[in-house]
Design a protein around this motif. Structure first.
Motif, PDB file in Angstrom:
ATOM      1  N   UNK A 187       0.816  -1.217   0.000  1.00  0.00           N
ATOM      2  CA  UNK A 187       0.000   0.000   0.000  1.00  0.00           C
ATOM      3  C   UNK A 187       0.839   1.251   0.000  1.00  0.00           C
ATOM      4  N   UNK A 188       1.871   1.284   0.833  1.00  0.00           N
ATOM      5  CA  UNK A 188       2.750   2.450   0.879  1.00  0.00           C
ATOM      6  C   UNK A 188       3.514   2.612  -0.431  1.00  0.00           C
ATOM      7  N   UNK A 206      -2.121  13.225  -6.895  1.00  0.00           N
ATOM      8  CA  UNK A 206      -3.073  12.155  -6.583  1.00  0.00           C
ATOM      9  C   UNK A 206      -2.826  11.617  -5.174  1.00  0.00           C
ATOM     10  N   UNK A 207      -1.540  11.471  -4.826  1.00  0.00           N
ATOM     11  CA  UNK A 207      -1.211  10.973  -3.496  1.00  0.00           C
ATOM     12  C   UNK A 207      -1.696  11.920  -2.407  1.00  0.00           C
ATOM     13  N   UNK A 208      -1.458  13.212  -2.608  1.00  0.00           N
ATOM     14  CA  UNK A 208      -1.871  14.197  -1.601  1.00  0.00           C
ATOM     15  C   UNK A 208      -3.392  14.183  -1.427  1.00  0.00           C
ATOM     16  N   UNK A 254       4.595   5.851  -5.286  1.00  0.00           N
ATOM     17  CA  UNK A 254       4.925   5.904  -6.706  1.00  0.00           C
ATOM     18  C   UNK A 254       3.819   6.489  -7.581  1.00  0.00           C
ATOM     19  N   UNK A 255       2.704   6.887  -6.978  1.00  0.00           N
ATOM     20  CA  UNK A 255       1.665   7.535  -7.781  1.00  0.00           C
ATOM     21  C   UNK A 255       1.980   9.029  -7.924  1.00  0.00           C
ATOM     22  N   UNK A 259      -4.243  10.867   0.446  1.00  0.00           N
ATOM     23  CA  UNK A 259      -3.845  10.900   1.853  1.00  0.00           C
ATOM     24  C   UNK A 259      -4.728  11.827   2.673  1.00  0.00           C
ATOM     25  N   UNK A 260      -5.202  12.895   2.027  1.00  0.00           N
ATOM     26  CA  UNK A 260      -6.054  13.848   2.743  1.00  0.00           C
ATOM     27  C   UNK A 260      -7.395  13.233   3.128  1.00  0.00           C
ATOM     28  N   UNK A 261      -7.817  12.208   2.377  1.00  0.00           N
ATOM     29  CA  UNK A 261      -9.131  11.610   2.633  1.00  0.00           C
ATOM     30  C   UNK A 261      -9.053  10.260   3.341  1.00  0.00           C
TER      31      UNK A 261
END
Length: 255
Positions: free
Chosen positions: A145-146, A156-158, A151-152, A161-163
């Motif tokens: 998962x990490x 998109x990662x931010x 690597x995305x 992670x925010x949700x």
């Protein structure tokens, strides 16, 4: 009669073309993007998308502009890949790897905000941690998962992670978003991720990416073991072997 059949075939092929274009991108796609790339009239695109949405094959993102694969399409994709005849070559690679390492090895896919255990070969050790195929796991406290997160694309990662609910699973789970971002940077530099008893007490894992033909991460390959048999430092010694197997899987996985 022939006109009706021809029209149906044309609509069907256009629907497949729309889905294919959406799947090509590593980000959500807009109607304007599709019209431009496929040279299809906007009203036609809207009509086909509406039908695909109703069937669960596509879905609109919260901004109502961008489109992404729907739950039914994601389930169909997993079902196709899970077919025994399709999966024989990858199963052979995974079995060879598990026999060589003497530990459980698995392939995982990213499905929305969760990790899905897609293929797995268990070890024969009496002490093992069983996670059946189809199990869904959180991203922030698993090696695979990490790795997907790291690597995305950054935007998109931010957003993800925010949700994400960064729940505590063990005392080692990283639940601080700033610390998790720092972890992502290290993982991206090494293209290797670890789970140091972050999901389950007494279980460690490492994971490497499996790329597609254009260099996008489509799956991960991981090995995990109980700490009473293998500490994380011992699993790290398997990284080169894991990468070689991932390269083999890239050739046999039609992702």
């Amino acid at each position: 009669m022939s006109t009706s059949v021809s029209a149906t075939n044309s609509t069907l092929l256009r629907a497949f073309a729309l889905i294919e274009e959406i799947l090509k991108e590593d980000r959500a796609t807009t109607v304007a993007d599709l019209c431009q790339r496929l040279d299809v009239p906007k009203p036609t695109v809207h009509r086909i998308i509406s039908q695909l949405e109703q069937e669960g094959l596509l879905q609109k993102e919260p901004d109502s502009r961008h489109l992404s694969p729907g739950p039914r399409l994601r389930k169909m994709a997993l079902s196709v890949l899970a077919q025994r005849s399709v999966g024989a070559p990858r199963r052979a690679v995974l079995q060879k790897l598990a026999a060589e390492l003497g530990e459980t090895c698995n392939i995982t896919l990213l499905d929305g905000h969760e990790l899905v255990y897609f293929e797995r070969v268990e070890t024969n050790w009496p002490v093992r941690i069983q996670l059946p195929l189809g199990s869904r796991m959180p991203l922030h406290c698993t090696a695979s998962g990490k790795l997907f997160l790291a690597l995305m694309p950054l935007h998109r990662r931010k957003a993800l992670l925010a949700s994400l609910p960064l729940d505590v699973h063990t005392q080692n789970s990283i639940t601080d978003r700033e610390l998790l971002e720092q972890e992502m940077e290290k993982i991206a530099d090494n293209t290797l991720s670890t789970d140091n008893e972050e999901l389950i007490d007494g279980m460690v894992a490492i994971a490497v990416p499996i790329y597609d033909e254009v260099g996008q991460v489509r799956a991960t390959l991981a090995v995990h073991a109980p700490t009473i048999r293998k500490p994380l430092s011992s699993l790290m010694e398997y990284a080169p072997t894991l990468r070689r197997a991932a390269a083999q899987l890239q050739a046999v996985l039609d992702l």
